[in-house]
Every structure is written in C-alpha cells, then in structure tokens.
Write a protein that holds these residues in place. Structure first.
Motif, PDB file in Angstrom:
ATOM      1  N   ALA A 186       0.830  -1.207   0.000  1.00 29.95           N
ATOM      2  CA  ALA A 186       0.000   0.000   0.000  1.00 29.95           C
ATOM      3  C   ALA A 186       0.861   1.253   0.000  1.00 29.95           C
ATOM      4  N   LYS A 187       1.952   1.210   0.763  1.00 27.49           N
ATOM      5  CA  LYS A 187       2.872   2.351   0.813  1.00 27.49           C
ATOM      6  C   LYS A 187       3.598   2.529  -0.517  1.00 27.49           C
ATOM      7  N   GLU A 188       4.042   1.428  -1.098  1.00 29.75           N
ATOM      8  CA  GLU A 188       4.762   1.473  -2.366  1.00 29.75           C
ATOM      9  C   GLU A 188       3.891   2.045  -3.484  1.00 29.75           C
ATOM     10  N   LEU A 189       2.602   1.662  -3.504  1.00 33.89           N
ATOM     11  CA  LEU A 189       1.685   2.093  -4.554  1.00 33.89           C
ATOM     12  C   LEU A 189       0.981   3.402  -4.220  1.00 33.89           C
ATOM     13  N   ASN A 190       1.134   3.856  -2.955  1.00 28.91           N
ATOM     14  CA  ASN A 190       0.502   5.087  -2.480  1.00 28.91           C
ATOM     15  C   ASN A 190      -1.019   5.032  -2.634  1.00 28.91           C
ATOM     16  N   ILE A 191      -1.589   3.911  -2.184  1.00 30.12           N
ATOM     17  CA  ILE A 191      -3.033   3.726  -2.229  1.00 30.12           C
ATOM     18  C   ILE A 191      -3.524   3.225  -0.880  1.00 30.12           C
ATOM     19  N   SER A 192      -4.843   3.276  -0.673  1.00 35.02           N
ATOM     20  CA  SER A 192      -5.415   2.784   0.576  1.00 35.02           C
ATOM     21  C   SER A 192      -5.388   1.262   0.619  1.00 35.02           C
ATOM     22  N   VAL A 193      -5.450   0.714   1.816  1.00 24.77           N
ATOM     23  CA  VAL A 193      -5.476  -0.737   1.991  1.00 24.77           C
ATOM     24  C   VAL A 193      -6.734  -1.324   1.338  1.00 24.77           C
ATOM     25  N   GLU A 194      -7.842  -0.589   1.416  1.00 25.59           N
ATOM     26  CA  GLU A 194      -9.092  -1.063   0.827  1.00 25.59           C
ATOM     27  C   GLU A 194      -8.967  -1.206  -0.696  1.00 25.59           C
ATOM     28  N   THR A 195      -8.373  -0.202  -1.324  1.00 22.91           N
ATOM     29  CA  THR A 195      -8.159  -0.257  -2.777  1.00 22.91           C
ATOM     30  C   THR A 195      -7.223  -1.397  -3.137  1.00 22.91           C
ATOM     31  N   LEU A 196      -6.166  -1.547  -2.351  1.00 25.58           N
ATOM     32  CA  LEU A 196      -5.193  -2.613  -2.590  1.00 25.58           C
ATOM     33  C   LEU A 196      -5.851  -3.984  -2.492  1.00 25.58           C
ATOM     34  N   ARG A 197      -6.714  -4.159  -1.494  1.00 24.23           N
ATOM     35  CA  ARG A 197      -7.369  -5.461  -1.317  1.00 24.23           C
ATOM     36  C   ARG A 197      -8.252  -5.813  -2.513  1.00 24.23           C
ATOM     37  N   ARG A 198      -8.872  -4.808  -3.125  1.00 26.42           N
ATOM     38  CA  ARG A 198      -9.690  -5.076  -4.319  1.00 26.42           C
ATOM     39  C   ARG A 198      -8.804  -5.586  -5.461  1.00 26.42           C
ATOM     40  N   ASP A 199      -7.635  -4.945  -5.634  1.00 24.36           N
ATOM     41  CA  ASP A 199      -6.710  -5.393  -6.680  1.00 24.36           C
ATOM     42  C   ASP A 199      -6.190  -6.794  -6.386  1.00 24.36           C
ATOM     43  N   ILE A 200      -5.885  -7.055  -5.130  1.00 18.49           N
ATOM     44  CA  ILE A 200      -5.377  -8.367  -4.722  1.00 18.49           C
ATOM     45  C   ILE A 200      -6.422  -9.448  -4.989  1.00 18.49           C
ATOM     46  N   ASN A 201      -7.691  -9.141  -4.698  1.00 18.15           N
ATOM     47  CA  ASN A 201      -8.762 -10.112  -4.927  1.00 18.15           C
ATOM     48  C   ASN A 201      -8.881 -10.462  -6.409  1.00 18.15           C
ATOM     49  N   VAL A 202      -8.715  -9.453  -7.274  1.00 13.66           N
ATOM     50  CA  VAL A 202      -8.772  -9.688  -8.722  1.00 13.66           C
ATOM     51  C   VAL A 202      -7.631 -10.598  -9.157  1.00 13.66           C
ATOM     52  N   LEU A 203      -6.410 -10.264  -8.740  1.00 15.45           N
ATOM     53  CA  LEU A 203      -5.231 -11.046  -9.142  1.00 15.45           C
ATOM     54  C   LEU A 203      -5.270 -12.461  -8.567  1.00 15.45           C
ATOM     55  N   ALA A 204      -5.771 -12.588  -7.338  1.00 21.86           N
ATOM     56  CA  ALA A 204      -5.869 -13.911  -6.716  1.00 21.86           C
ATOM     57  C   ALA A 204      -6.909 -14.773  -7.427  1.00 21.86           C
ATOM     58  N   SER A 205      -8.023 -14.152  -7.845  1.00 22.64           N
ATOM     59  CA  SER A 205      -9.073 -14.907  -8.554  1.00 22.64           C
ATOM     60  C   SER A 205      -8.594 -15.396  -9.919  1.00 22.64           C
ATOM     61  N   GLU A 206      -7.610 -14.677 -10.492  1.00 21.96           N
ATOM     62  CA  GLU A 206      -7.027 -15.071 -11.777  1.00 21.96           C
ATOM     63  C   GLU A 206      -5.882 -16.056 -11.608  1.00 21.96           C
ATOM     64  N   GLY A 207      -5.561 -16.376 -10.355  1.00 23.75           N
ATOM     65  CA  GLY A 207      -4.500 -17.341 -10.079  1.00 23.75           C
ATOM     66  C   GLY A 207      -3.092 -16.798 -10.246  1.00 23.75           C
ATOM     67  N   LYS A 208      -2.955 -15.470 -10.318  1.00 25.62           N
ATOM     68  CA  LYS A 208      -1.644 -14.871 -10.556  1.00 25.62           C
ATOM     69  C   LYS A 208      -0.854 -14.652  -9.262  1.00 25.62           C
ATOM     70  N   ILE A 209      -1.580 -14.470  -8.149  1.00 28.44           N
ATOM     71  CA  ILE A 209      -0.932 -14.330  -6.851  1.00 28.44           C
ATOM     72  C   ILE A 209      -1.710 -15.145  -5.823  1.00 28.44           C
ATOM     73  N   GLU A 210      -1.115 -15.314  -4.665  1.00 31.91           N
ATOM     74  CA  GLU A 210      -1.778 -16.058  -3.580  1.00 31.91           C
ATOM     75  C   GLU A 210      -1.821 -15.189  -2.337  1.00 31.91           C
ATOM     76  N   LYS A 211      -3.001 -15.140  -1.724  1.00 30.24           N
ATOM     77  CA  LYS A 211      -3.139 -14.370  -0.478  1.00 30.24           C
ATOM     78  C   LYS A 211      -2.607 -15.202   0.688  1.00 30.24           C
TER      79      LYS A 211
END
Length: 253
Positions: free
Chosen positions: A26-51
């Motif tokens: 969140a600090k690196e991207l300069n975004i809120s944790v809430e916004t970051l979690r939405r992006d993480i959910n998208v990438l995780a659903s595509e199998g590109k990252i793991e939570k």
C-alpha cells in the motif's frame, strides 16, 4: 493510477520479491489498503498471486515458469529498453531469428521500419506484430504450444539447414556464468539449441531477474552466446561475466 496499472505494478514487485506485506504494498503504490485489497482479490481470482496472512505471494506455475500472459506485462519498461537496445544491432538486409518470449516480442515493435529485413520466428505474437509491416516473415513448423503462443519445432516439418540466420535473439529463464542459459520447457529448449547452432551471432535478451538462476533444461553454455542484453545489473553479478567471451550489453534508463 488505473486498476490494471496498479495490478501490473503489484505483479512486477512480486516477481522480484516473491512475498510482500499488505502495508508495504500500500505504501509502495501510495493507495489505501481497501483499494489494494480489491486489486489483490482480482489477481488472486485469476490465479496470478496467492493471499497469505498479512500479505501476498507470487504464484510459481509450470514448475516455476509464469504464463506468457503474465510475462507480457511484467517488468514491461525493462523489457522495452532491452528490446530497443537489441534493435540497434539489427540492420537493413539482415536475416534474424526472433525467439518466442515476452522480451523478444518487444523487439518486433522496433524493427518494422527496417529495409529488406527477414525475420524467422516461432512466436505467434511476433508474427501478429509484424504481419502488416514490410518485413519478410517465416514461421517454423511444428506443434503449437497454446499457453505460450509458440511453435516448437519438428525437423520433419521444417528444414532448418536451409536457413541462413545472421543474428538470433534468444530468450532464457535462467542465466549463470557456470551453466550458461537454461529454460523450463524441453521443446522450447530444443528449438533454441538448433537456432543457436545455425546463427552467426547469438544475442540473449533477458531482464535482470533471470540472472543467478539455473532452471530445469540447459540450452547452451556461455561460450556459444556472443551477447547478453539486459537491464541494470549489480556489480557483483556483472563482474564475473568480464572473465568470459560473452559481452554484457546493459540497456539502462
């Protein structure tokens, strides 16, 4: 920053560090944790990252090889710089080989205006990129690897010995001084070995994350590689190459 840009940046960071904490990202991207979690959910659903607890981790697929779709957007600026540098070594009238891979694909974008250029390739994206240009195109015959959008060669379908390749631009998943270049897939490795044998000059186009790694299948020792074109390398990684006959070309910003 748009969601797709943020998600690409997350993948770029994870490709290097493998595991990152939520607060760190969140600090690196300069975004809120809430916004970051939405992006993480998208990438995780595509199998590109793991939570994982408190963070995320890079997903290693196909025994460590990420898909071509992921590689096409990962470290894109570095790959574009490498490709642009490679294009400086491609001249009017050359006959070159462009390997399948996300970095060699970028080279195709920089050579469309070359005169009397012939490109031999096994990359479907390279063919698509050059299809409307004046470049003379040859695609090797063999089996289509759909997930890589590439053709793995078979001798009975394509007569390699008739080719007269001046310069080959090869991809690699691993590069070490001791073992040379390596890759994850046997069929891709066989094609690359053949093209290295046939070419008068061999360039390996690979970003800095490929160094100090020796992966599944050996392709060629450094003595068969004339040049390696990459982005910035730390001195401790670059220095050992000075003792070899392989020239490092750095495409730094």
């Amino acid at each position: 920053m748009f969601p797709l840009e943020r998600q690409k940046r997350i993948l770029d960071l994870l490709m290097i560090k493998k595991v990152l904490k939520i607060a760190e990202l969140a600090k690196e991207l300069n975004i809120s944790v809430e916004t970051l979690r939405r992006d993480i959910n998208v990438l995780a659903s595509e199998g590109k990252i793991e939570k994982i607890y408190g963070g995320v981790k890079w997903v290693e697929s196909n025994f460590g090889e990420s898909t071509i779709d992921i590689r096409m957007i990962s470290r894109l600026k570095e790959k574009e710089r490498i490709a642009q540098k490679c294009s400086e070594y491609i001249h009017d009238g050359d006959c070159i080989y462009l390997d399948s891979g996300s970095t060699t694909y970028q080279i195709a974008k920089y050579i469309k205006s070359k005169k009397n250029l012939t490109v031999v390739t096994n990359s479907i994206p390279v063919v698509n990129e050059l299809l409307t240009s004046d470049v003379e195109l040859f695609i090797i015959g063999g089996k289509i690897r759909k997930n890589e959008q590439s053709v793995t060669a078979f001798e009975f379908l394509f007569n390699f010995d008739e080719l007269n390749i001046l310069k080959a631009f090869i991809c690699a998943s691993g590069i070490t001084v001791e073992k040379g270049i390596s890759d994850y897939n046997l069929e891709e490795a066989i094609t690359r070995k053949k093209m290295i044998e046939l070419s008068k000059e061999v360039y390996v186009a690979a970003d800095s994350t490929k160094f100090d790694k020796n992966v599944t299948i050996g392709i060629a020792p450094l003595e068969k590689i004339d040049y390696i074109v990459t982005d910035h390398l730390p001195k401790e990684i670059a220095d050992p190459f000075k003792k070899t006959n392989t020239s490092l070309i750095l495409a730094e910003s």
